[in-house]
Design an enzyme around this catalytic site. Structure first.
Site, short mmCIF file in Angstrom:
data_model
loop_
_atom_site.label_atom_id
_atom_site.label_comp_id
_atom_site.label_asym_id
_atom_site.label_seq_id
_atom_site.Cartn_x
_atom_site.Cartn_y
_atom_site.Cartn_z
N HIS A 90 1.91 4.19 -2.90
CA HIS A 90 1.23 5.81 -2.93
C HIS A 90 3.02 6.29 -3.43
O HIS A 90 3.62 7.84 -4.38
CB HIS A 90 1.99 5.89 -1.05
CG HIS A 90 1.11 6.37 -0.38
ND1 HIS A 90 -0.17 6.90 -0.88
CD2 HIS A 90 -0.04 5.74 0.88
CE1 HIS A 90 -1.80 6.91 -0.23
NE2 HIS A 90 -1.53 5.67 0.57
N HIS A 102 0.71 -0.57 -0.26
CA HIS A 102 0.11 -0.24 0.25
C HIS A 102 1.28 1.70 0.38
O HIS A 102 0.43 2.23 -1.00
CB HIS A 102 -0.84 0.31 1.68
CG HIS A 102 -1.75 1.20 1.54
ND1 HIS A 102 -2.61 1.21 0.86
CD2 HIS A 102 -0.92 2.11 1.44
CE1 HIS A 102 -3.18 2.36 1.49
NE2 HIS A 102 -2.84 3.34 1.98
N GLU A 103 2.32 1.37 0.58
CA GLU A 103 2.86 2.61 1.16
C GLU A 103 3.77 2.30 -0.43
O GLU A 103 3.87 3.47 -0.78
CB GLU A 103 3.55 2.21 2.53
CG GLU A 103 3.07 2.37 3.66
CD GLU A 103 1.96 3.21 3.50
OE1 GLU A 103 1.66 4.37 3.01
OE2 GLU A 103 0.79 3.27 3.88
#
Length: 149
Positions: free
Chosen positions: A73, A69-70
């Site tokens: 980003h 998920h990170e």
């Protein structure tokens, strides 16, 4: 036992190459002060911070999901695309890589309510981490008197 920063960086780079076909070139670290989230990406520093409690309490699949998920980003930010939660590019990349939109709550935080109050009129139950003044506060539903259980 928590892994070292070098092992953490190797893990993040391996997941980045596997799921994004791009290397992770910046910094990653554990942040023990994170409480309500599994991790965060700081665009100004190009730094990924991860909550060590998720590495200790949850399985590898959950922790790897947070890292992916990170990384969504991170890679979108580097490419100049929309990297925030509401952006279409971000949502599409989450689906492509099988990354979770949100992380699951920690088992140690789920049942951490110390105080329970019940309305004496409608019997609605209120669970609180902090003690409240029952002389000052009333039921939000019917304005009845709260009683500590």
């Amino acid at each position: 036992m928590l892994m070292s920063n070098q092992k953490l960086k190797e893990l993040v780079n391996r997941l980045s190459v596997t799921f994004f076909d791009k290397p992770f070139k910046d910094h990653v670290r554990f942040n023990h002060r994170l409480r309500t989230t599994g991790g965060r990406y700081l665009p100004a520093k190009r730094l990924i911070e991860l909550n060590p409690k998720y590495a200790l309490e949850m399985g590898d699949a959950e922790f790897h999901g947070i890292i992916k998920h990170e990384l969504c980003h991170y890679h979108l930010h580097i490419e100049g695309k929309g990297y925030k939660h509401g952006d279409r590019d971000f949502k599409e990349l989450l689906k492509e890589t099988g990354s979770p939109r949100h992380c699951n709550p920690l088992p140690s935080e789920v049942n951490s309510f110390k105080y329970k109050y019940e309305c004496s009129y409608c019997h609605r139950l209120y669970k609180r981490k902090r003690r409240i003044d029952t002389k000052k506060y009333v039921c939000g539903k019917c304005k009845g008197k709260l009683v500590a259980i």
